[in-house]
Design an enzyme around this catalytic site. Structure first.
Site: not given
Ligand code: PPE
Length: 307
Positions: A158
């Site tokens: 990330k």
């Molecule tokens: N894919 C992506 C590309 C992504 O950014 C997130 C989280 C997920 C999947 C889901 O991951 P998880 O949170 O571990 O279930 N995106 C983060 C950032 C959002 C933002 O706008 O900044 C979040 O949900 O915190």
């Protein structure tokens, strides 16, 4: 939304919100060299609790490792920094954003001697795609931008710069009147949203994709897989195509910010009955019971802010 009279944890100490500043010559500004997390804190009867804190901090260190950024703190220290920041701001519910980035030093792509700085911000963040999205669902479009492949950047990390791809897709979606974008991967399989993973419900099967689809392996995704199996659903992880989405009885996004958000329409095609379907609603209600501390069997996913 921001605690402007509150605190930020910055390189080991709590500083005022307005002191959370960096120099314009910081490497991260020019090249996106940072890694971050998004974590939610929920109000429960036994005080505020952090959802899957350890798993998020583990992924934070993995992301830094992938970019060869040595975080000058231990995982335990970053965990404590998150809890300390929530306490310093007195939040009962909030979003936690730990970030590690290449700071001020000689510019040029190679990060060289640019130090790795670490901060933890917290703020109030309501429903990611709007309050109504959680009940009524969102309208999505498949963006023309492809999700970058795992051979181009580590999709399971990330990292800040990786989000430029997400920005292009979500901007396009909003300009065209949709709430969110779904990206295909370079091979044309479904990947994920700009900030969410994707799930489909087809009959009694729940489908989602895996790391071979160039996705971030979401921690909410993992929670939903475990919850769905515990509820007795068959969960299959496989490559997904557009036809699977069009044929789905239900579809939803998962993510820390998005939680479990139903998808009600994709490019003019109504999904199911055009509202949150029964399986989505069942998973959503279990999810909200878990995060609000009402499910003892999932207590190990919660870390108390005080205690
Ligand atoms: N894919 C992506 C590309 C992504 O950014 C997130 C989280 C997920 C999947 C889901 O991951 P998880 O949170 O571990 O279930 N995106 C983060 C950032 C959002 C933002 O706008 O900044 C979040 O949900 O915190």
């Amino acid at each position: 939304m921001y605690p402007e009279n509150g605190k930020i944890w910055y390189n080991g100490k709590l500083v005022d919100w307005n002191e959370g500043r960096i120099h314009l010559a910081s490497h991260v500004i020019h090249y996106g060299t940072g890694v971050f997390e998004g974590i939610r804190v929920y109000k429960t009867d036994s005080g505020p609790q952090v959802f899957r804190l350890r798993e998020h901090i583990r992924r934070f260190f993995f992301s830094a490792h992938a970019y060869q950024m040595a975080i000058p703190y231990s995982e335990e220290e970053v965990i404590q920094a998150c809890l300390e920041t929530v306490r310093a701001n007195g939040f009962e519910e909030c979003y936690i954003r730990p970030i590690a980035f290449r700071g001020y030093g000689p510019l040029g792509v190679h990060p060289g001697r640019c130090p790795v700085e670490v901060a933890v911000l917290t703020w109030k963040w309501g429903a990611y795609l709007g309050e109504e999205a959680l009940t009524k669902g969102v309208r999505v479009t498949i963006t023309g931008w492809r999700k970058f492949h795992g051979s181009m950047m580590p999709t399971t990390a990330k990292a800040c710069g990786q989000y430029l791809n997400s920005v292009l897709g979500v901007q396009e979606a909003r300009q065209n009147g949709y709430d969110e974008a779904i990206f295909l991967d370079v091979n044309g399989y479904l990947a994920e949203g700009s900030g969410e993973n994707l799930f489909l419900v087809l009959g009694d099967q729940i489908l989602t994709n895996g790391s071979e689809s160039s996705i971030l392996l979401g921690i909410t995704r993992d929670a939903v897989i475990q919850m769905a199996r515990a509820l007795g659903y068959q969960v299959q992880t496989r490559l997904l195509v557009r036809g699977d989405l069009y044929a789905a009885d239900e579809a939803f996004f998962t993510g820390t910010a998005a939680e479990i958000t139903p998808i009600r329409e994709v490019d003019g095609r109504v999904i199911g009955t055009g509202e949150a379907g029964p399986v989505t609603r069942k998973l959503q209600s279990l999810f909200f019971e878990i995060v609000r501390g009402k499910r003892p069997e999932y207590r190990h996913w919660l870390t108390p802010v005080y205690g």
